[in-house]
Design a protein around this motif. Structure first.
Motif, PDB file in Angstrom:
ATOM      1  N   ALA A   1      11.500  10.232  -7.022  1.00  0.00           N
ATOM      2  CA  ALA A   1      10.409   9.267  -7.034  1.00  0.00           C
ATOM      3  C   ALA A   1      10.098   8.857  -8.471  1.00  0.00           C
ATOM      4  CB  ALA A   1       9.161   9.853  -6.391  1.00  0.00           C
ATOM      5  N   VAL A   2       9.765   7.614  -8.615  1.00  0.00           N
ATOM      6  CA  VAL A   2       9.388   7.070  -9.908  1.00  0.00           C
ATOM      7  C   VAL A   2       8.011   6.453  -9.738  1.00  0.00           C
ATOM      8  CG1 VAL A   2       9.993   5.413 -11.694  1.00  0.00           C
ATOM      9  CG2 VAL A   2      11.792   6.534 -10.408  1.00  0.00           C
ATOM     10  N   ALA A   3       7.030   6.967 -10.420  1.00  0.00           N
ATOM     11  CA  ALA A   3       5.694   6.390 -10.332  1.00  0.00           C
ATOM     12  C   ALA A   3       5.518   5.428 -11.499  1.00  0.00           C
ATOM     13  CB  ALA A   3       4.634   7.478 -10.379  1.00  0.00           C
ATOM     14  N   THR A   4       5.087   4.231 -11.202  1.00  0.00           N
ATOM     15  CA  THR A   4       4.846   3.261 -12.256  1.00  0.00           C
ATOM     16  C   THR A   4       3.398   2.844 -12.209  1.00  0.00           C
ATOM     17  OG1 THR A   4       5.394   1.370 -10.872  1.00  0.00           O
ATOM     18  CG2 THR A   4       7.190   2.357 -12.101  1.00  0.00           C
ATOM     19  N   GLU A   5       2.817   2.655 -13.352  1.00  0.00           N
ATOM     20  CA  GLU A   5       1.452   2.166 -13.416  1.00  0.00           C
ATOM     21  C   GLU A   5       1.435   0.927 -14.289  1.00  0.00           C
ATOM     22  OE1 GLU A   5      -1.962   4.357 -13.794  1.00  0.00           O
ATOM     23  OE2 GLU A   5      -1.241   6.108 -12.735  1.00  0.00           O
ATOM     24  N   THR A   6       0.956  -0.136 -13.714  1.00  0.00           N
ATOM     25  CA  THR A   6       0.795  -1.374 -14.453  1.00  0.00           C
ATOM     26  C   THR A   6      -0.631  -1.831 -14.239  1.00  0.00           C
ATOM     27  OG1 THR A   6       1.615  -2.619 -12.566  1.00  0.00           O
ATOM     28  CG2 THR A   6       3.218  -2.057 -14.263  1.00  0.00           C
ATOM     29  N   SER A   7      -1.400  -1.888 -15.280  1.00  0.00           N
ATOM     30  CA  SER A   7      -2.798  -2.304 -15.229  1.00  0.00           C
ATOM     31  C   SER A   7      -3.607  -1.469 -14.232  1.00  0.00           C
ATOM     32  CB  SER A   7      -2.904  -3.789 -14.864  1.00  0.00           C
ATOM     33  OG  SER A   7      -2.195  -4.566 -15.775  1.00  0.00           O
ATOM     34  N   GLY A   8      -3.350  -0.182 -14.196  1.00  0.00           N
ATOM     35  CA  GLY A   8      -4.124   0.705 -13.345  1.00  0.00           C
ATOM     36  C   GLY A   8      -3.763   0.665 -11.879  1.00  0.00           C
ATOM     37  N   ALA A   9      -2.731  -0.071 -11.503  1.00  0.00           N
ATOM     38  CA  ALA A   9      -2.333  -0.159 -10.101  1.00  0.00           C
ATOM     39  C   ALA A   9      -1.123   0.753  -9.883  1.00  0.00           C
ATOM     40  CB  ALA A   9      -1.981  -1.592  -9.734  1.00  0.00           C
ATOM     41  N   PRO A  10      -1.327   1.930  -9.294  1.00  0.00           N
ATOM     42  CA  PRO A  10      -0.187   2.847  -9.121  1.00  0.00           C
ATOM     43  C   PRO A  10       0.821   2.324  -8.103  1.00  0.00           C
ATOM     44  CG  PRO A  10      -2.126   3.706  -8.028  1.00  0.00           C
ATOM     45  CD  PRO A  10      -2.564   2.472  -8.760  1.00  0.00           C
ATOM     46  N   LYS A  11       2.076   2.518  -8.422  1.00  0.00           N
ATOM     47  CA  LYS A  11       3.168   2.094  -7.553  1.00  0.00           C
ATOM     48  C   LYS A  11       4.168   3.235  -7.497  1.00  0.00           C
ATOM     49  CE  LYS A  11       2.697  -2.710  -8.937  1.00  0.00           C
ATOM     50  NZ  LYS A  11       3.368  -3.871  -9.518  1.00  0.00           N
ATOM     51  N   THR A  12       4.564   3.625  -6.294  1.00  0.00           N
ATOM     52  CA  THR A  12       5.535   4.704  -6.140  1.00  0.00           C
ATOM     53  C   THR A  12       6.849   4.135  -5.647  1.00  0.00           C
ATOM     54  OG1 THR A  12       3.771   6.243  -5.601  1.00  0.00           O
ATOM     55  CG2 THR A  12       5.995   6.914  -5.037  1.00  0.00           C
ATOM     56  N   LEU A  13       7.906   4.476  -6.365  1.00  0.00           N
ATOM     57  CA  LEU A  13       9.252   4.039  -6.021  1.00  0.00           C
ATOM     58  C   LEU A  13      10.116   5.252  -5.734  1.00  0.00           C
ATOM     59  CD1 LEU A  13       9.916   1.480  -8.869  1.00  0.00           C
ATOM     60  CD2 LEU A  13       9.567   0.943  -6.478  1.00  0.00           C
ATOM     61  N   TYR A  14      11.007   5.132  -4.773  1.00  0.00           N
ATOM     62  CA  TYR A  14      12.019   6.139  -4.507  1.00  0.00           C
ATOM     63  C   TYR A  14      13.371   5.504  -4.751  1.00  0.00           C
ATOM     64  CZ  TYR A  14       8.684   9.319  -2.378  1.00  0.00           C
ATOM     65  OH  TYR A  14       7.633  10.172  -2.166  1.00  0.00           O
ATOM     66  N   VAL A  15      14.235   6.224  -5.439  1.00  0.00           N
ATOM     67  CA  VAL A  15      15.602   5.754  -5.637  1.00  0.00           C
ATOM     68  C   VAL A  15      16.332   6.010  -4.324  1.00  0.00           C
ATOM     69  CG1 VAL A  15      17.712   5.995  -6.970  1.00  0.00           C
ATOM     70  CG2 VAL A  15      15.493   6.287  -8.086  1.00  0.00           C
ATOM     71  N   CYS A  16      16.730   4.930  -3.666  1.00  0.00           N
ATOM     72  CA  CYS A  16      17.337   5.012  -2.330  1.00  0.00           C
ATOM     73  C   CYS A  16      18.699   4.329  -2.316  1.00  0.00           C
ATOM     74  CB  CYS A  16      16.462   4.293  -1.298  1.00  0.00           C
ATOM     75  SG  CYS A  16      14.758   4.835  -1.209  1.00  0.00           S
ATOM     76  N   GLU A  17      19.557   4.820  -1.458  1.00  0.00           N
ATOM     77  CA  GLU A  17      20.802   4.113  -1.196  1.00  0.00           C
ATOM     78  C   GLU A  17      20.531   3.088  -0.109  1.00  0.00           C
ATOM     79  OE1 GLU A  17      24.388   6.271  -0.753  1.00  0.00           O
ATOM     80  OE2 GLU A  17      23.689   7.890  -2.027  1.00  0.00           O
ATOM     81  N   ASP A  18      21.192   1.970  -0.191  1.00  0.00           N
ATOM     82  CA  ASP A  18      20.971   0.897   0.774  1.00  0.00           C
ATOM     83  C   ASP A  18      21.937   1.063   1.946  1.00  0.00           C
ATOM     84  OD1 ASP A  18      20.070  -1.318   2.037  1.00  0.00           O
ATOM     85  OD2 ASP A  18      20.777  -2.762   0.560  1.00  0.00           O
ATOM     86  N   ASN A  19      21.637   2.045   2.813  1.00  0.00           N
ATOM     87  CA  ASN A  19      22.466   2.247   4.006  1.00  0.00           C
ATOM     88  C   ASN A  19      21.549   2.524   5.199  1.00  0.00           C
ATOM     89  OD1 ASN A  19      21.783   5.024   3.969  1.00  0.00           O
ATOM     90  ND2 ASN A  19      23.515   5.476   2.647  1.00  0.00           N
ATOM     91  N   ALA A  20      22.125   2.501   6.376  1.00  0.00           N
ATOM     92  CA  ALA A  20      21.337   2.630   7.607  1.00  0.00           C
ATOM     93  C   ALA A  20      20.636   3.978   7.702  1.00  0.00           C
ATOM     94  CB  ALA A  20      22.239   2.422   8.824  1.00  0.00           C
ATOM     95  N   LEU A  21      21.296   5.045   7.289  1.00  0.00           N
ATOM     96  CA  LEU A  21      20.703   6.376   7.369  1.00  0.00           C
ATOM     97  C   LEU A  21      19.465   6.482   6.484  1.00  0.00           C
ATOM     98  CD1 LEU A  21      21.044   9.220   8.551  1.00  0.00           C
ATOM     99  CD2 LEU A  21      22.417   9.780   6.558  1.00  0.00           C
ATOM    100  N   THR A  22      19.563   5.986   5.268  1.00  0.00           N
ATOM    101  CA  THR A  22      18.425   6.014   4.355  1.00  0.00           C
ATOM    102  C   THR A  22      17.289   5.150   4.876  1.00  0.00           C
ATOM    103  OG1 THR A  22      19.899   6.368   2.481  1.00  0.00           O
ATOM    104  CG2 THR A  22      17.693   5.561   1.985  1.00  0.00           C
ATOM    105  N   ARG A  23      17.624   3.979   5.377  1.00  0.00           N
ATOM    106  CA  ARG A  23      16.589   3.086   5.917  1.00  0.00           C
ATOM    107  C   ARG A  23      15.833   3.734   7.074  1.00  0.00           C
ATOM    108  NH1 ARG A  23      16.404  -2.138   4.505  1.00  0.00           N
ATOM    109  NH2 ARG A  23      17.966  -2.900   3.068  1.00  0.00           N
TER     110      ARG A  23
END
Length: 103
Positions: free
Chosen positions: A33-55
């Motif tokens: 997970a990558v948490a990003t904060e821009t102007s106080g708005a937290p955003k959580t990202l996960y590094v995902c593979e673009d395949n059916a199982l991950t989706r």
């Protein structure tokens, strides 16, 4: 001889159960997970593979799957209501953008 084979099989089964781990899913992969904060708005990202199982797994854990780009992740705006996915290549671009802004 049969007893030795049965004993070896039982030991192997016991070792397999002891080495078994919790299956990976979106929540247990928080190290990605990558948490990003821009102007106080937290955003959580996960590094995902673009395949059916991950989706399917991501949708099961968080409701829906939405892939974003590095520029989308850096954009100011409202906080995301749910985590989003980013590909490995976009995660590297995001890291490069962060490094270029801190220098």
């Amino acid at each position: 001889m049969r007893i030795a084979i049965c004993a070896a099989a039982l030991v192997a089964l016991g070792a397999g159960a002891a080495l078994a781990k919790e299956p990976p899913n979106a929540r247990s992969a928080a190290k990605d997970a990558v948490a990003t904060e821009t102007s106080g708005a937290p955003k959580t990202l996960y590094v995902c593979e673009d395949n059916a199982l991950t989706r399917r797994g991501f949708a099961r854990e968080f409701g829906q799957v939405e892939f974003v780009t590095a520029k989308d992740a850096r954009a100011d705006g409202e906080a995301w209501s749910a985590p989003k996915c980013i590909t490995g290549a976009e995660a590297r671009k995001l890291k490069a953008l962060r490094l270029s802004n801190t220098r």
